[in-house]
Design a protein around this motif. Sequence first.
Motif, PDB file in Angstrom:
ATOM      1  N   VAL A 204      51.854   8.308  47.227  1.00  0.00           N
ATOM      2  CA  VAL A 204      52.315   9.574  46.639  1.00  0.00           C
ATOM      3  C   VAL A 204      51.662  10.753  47.357  1.00  0.00           C
ATOM      4  CG1 VAL A 204      52.220  11.025  44.572  1.00  0.00           C
ATOM      5  CG2 VAL A 204      52.875   8.613  44.376  1.00  0.00           C
ATOM      6  N   ARG A 205      50.365  10.646  47.604  1.00  0.00           N
ATOM      7  CA  ARG A 205      49.666  11.715  48.330  1.00  0.00           C
ATOM      8  C   ARG A 205      50.194  11.837  49.756  1.00  0.00           C
ATOM      9  NH1 ARG A 205      43.280  10.798  46.579  1.00  0.00           N
ATOM     10  NH2 ARG A 205      43.507  11.546  44.408  1.00  0.00           N
ATOM     11  N   LEU A 206      50.480  10.696  50.352  1.00  0.00           N
ATOM     12  CA  LEU A 206      51.002  10.667  51.720  1.00  0.00           C
ATOM     13  C   LEU A 206      52.320  11.415  51.811  1.00  0.00           C
ATOM     14  CD1 LEU A 206      50.010   9.215  54.364  1.00  0.00           C
ATOM     15  CD2 LEU A 206      51.705   7.450  53.856  1.00  0.00           C
ATOM     16  N   ALA A 207      53.137  11.292  50.760  1.00  0.00           N
ATOM     17  CA  ALA A 207      54.455  11.923  50.753  1.00  0.00           C
ATOM     18  C   ALA A 207      54.411  13.386  50.347  1.00  0.00           C
ATOM     19  CB  ALA A 207      55.386  11.151  49.811  1.00  0.00           C
ATOM     20  N   GLY A 208      53.231  13.864  49.953  1.00  0.00           N
ATOM     21  CA  GLY A 208      53.098  15.252  49.535  1.00  0.00           C
ATOM     22  C   GLY A 208      53.337  15.471  48.059  1.00  0.00           C
ATOM     23  N   GLY A 209      53.184  14.416  47.271  1.00  0.00           N
ATOM     24  CA  GLY A 209      53.367  14.534  45.821  1.00  0.00           C
ATOM     25  C   GLY A 209      54.519  13.674  45.324  1.00  0.00           C
ATOM     26  N   ILE A 210      54.684  13.669  44.010  1.00  0.00           N
ATOM     27  CA  ILE A 210      55.705  12.827  43.401  1.00  0.00           C
ATOM     28  C   ILE A 210      57.109  13.406  43.575  1.00  0.00           C
ATOM     29  CG2 ILE A 210      55.604  13.919  41.132  1.00  0.00           C
ATOM     30  CD1 ILE A 210      55.969  10.145  41.824  1.00  0.00           C
ATOM     31  N   THR A 211      57.219  14.733  43.699  1.00  0.00           N
ATOM     32  CA  THR A 211      58.539  15.376  43.784  1.00  0.00           C
ATOM     33  C   THR A 211      59.357  14.913  44.991  1.00  0.00           C
ATOM     34  OG1 THR A 211      57.700  17.327  42.625  1.00  0.00           O
ATOM     35  CG2 THR A 211      59.762  17.578  43.854  1.00  0.00           C
TER      36      THR A 211
END
Length: 489
Positions: A204-211
């Motif tokens: 999730v952090r890798l993707a820049g958050g859950i959004t």
Amino acid sequence: MGQNNPVSNQEVSFSKDLMPTRQEDRKWKVGNYFSLWMGAVHNVPSYLTIGGFFALGLSIGQVFWAIMIAAVILGAILVLGGHAGAKFGVPTSMLLRTSFGQRGAIVPGIIRGVIAAIMWFGFQTYAGSLAVTILIGEFWPAFLNLGGGWNLFGLHLPGLISFLLFWSINILFVYGGMGVLGKFTNILSPIIYIVFGGMAIWAVRLAGGITPILHYTAKGIEGNSVLVFIACVSALLATWASLAVSVSDFTREAKSQKDQTIGQIAGVILTYLLFAFASIAVIVGSEIAFGTPIWNVLDVVDKFDSKFAIAVSVITICLTTLSVNITGNIIPAGYQLATLFPKRLNFKTGALIAAVVGILIMPWKLMENPTSIFTFLGIMGGLLSPVLGIMLAQYFVIAKKEINIKDLYSANGMYRYRNGFNIPALVTTAIAGVISLIGQFVPVFKPLYDMSFFTGTITAFILYILFAKTGMSKINITGHSEDRLKEIS
């Protein structure tokens, strides 16, 4: 089905492992069953399967609900399939006799407990050994170069050492008994939540958050197909066909029916809930971050920058592989071989023989071609789902949840049927198996093959009952569970 032979006092000599588990010896409670199947959910093949769903074009919502619908169905199947084990304390290899006959039970027994179990034991042992190699190589880089170019039928020395090491750990757990296995799964449970939950947070952090993950859109074109969605649910269930058939090997250890029911349903659903979040986050998050999805959890671990995190994660993956290998493969194989040769083998010697054969088949060579492995598993699933359907129909509809234990362990009891074979069960297995698998060879029937778990189980369940109700044969099952120990002592 078949002739109803009179009860005989002539009994066959069985090893102690195959006798009904006494009530006072049953130690497994809700917690044991809650954690039992975690290794079967959180492993490398499971994550690869979810990656395949996204490749088909399913949305995040569709993947999530495919996982959770499969979890609910699976929980119900495991509880129903394990009811006889919890009530009568008999292993699956003996339970098969009630449906297929004393001799006929050899057919599904060999398919499930010998061929499928030993082959898959070899595959899982090799998969676990790859993680062992990564772990040792992380802290001892020179290990990866041991032996130079030497190899044993394609397996280099570091791989061979890791394979034999992981194989030996499997055997130690077998000789430790069901009590050790129960404690092991209880210890493994919180570790799985920590490690795979941590992977989800990392992604999730890798993707820049859950959004960004929630707004992810698959690139495939088949996601809106209902048949594709059902096929994905079936694919998840098909990987459990072997375990669903042999679940009584574990529920025979239950202190009560309530323990196995609550434990399995809660454990499967909550474990799959974690798996749904972790698998979706890892696969989608890695694609957002790197442009390419990571389907193999070992590749996820490889991107960690902490040796401690790598060590904990790889060890956990090894333990989950160990868990599913013991519960899903070596235990059923041990019981089945002991049933085939009751005077010469017990559970532990049968399991040891199965494990040795698991080396001799050289799984590292078989896994060089992934297509052949999935074809093998597809065929096994197509053959085992009918066995599950027949067992459920026999126990719940025909036998009304009763088993005559004295006859089950007698040479000429009611489960002898016609010369030891329950022909309708064997015929049903053949018909349902053909219907499940024909789509692999005849394109027009491909939807039946894509949904082979549902096809095989439902077809066999209905056919077997029809054979019983139309007078093809007649079964009269009697007996009471409270008398079982007294009858065979």
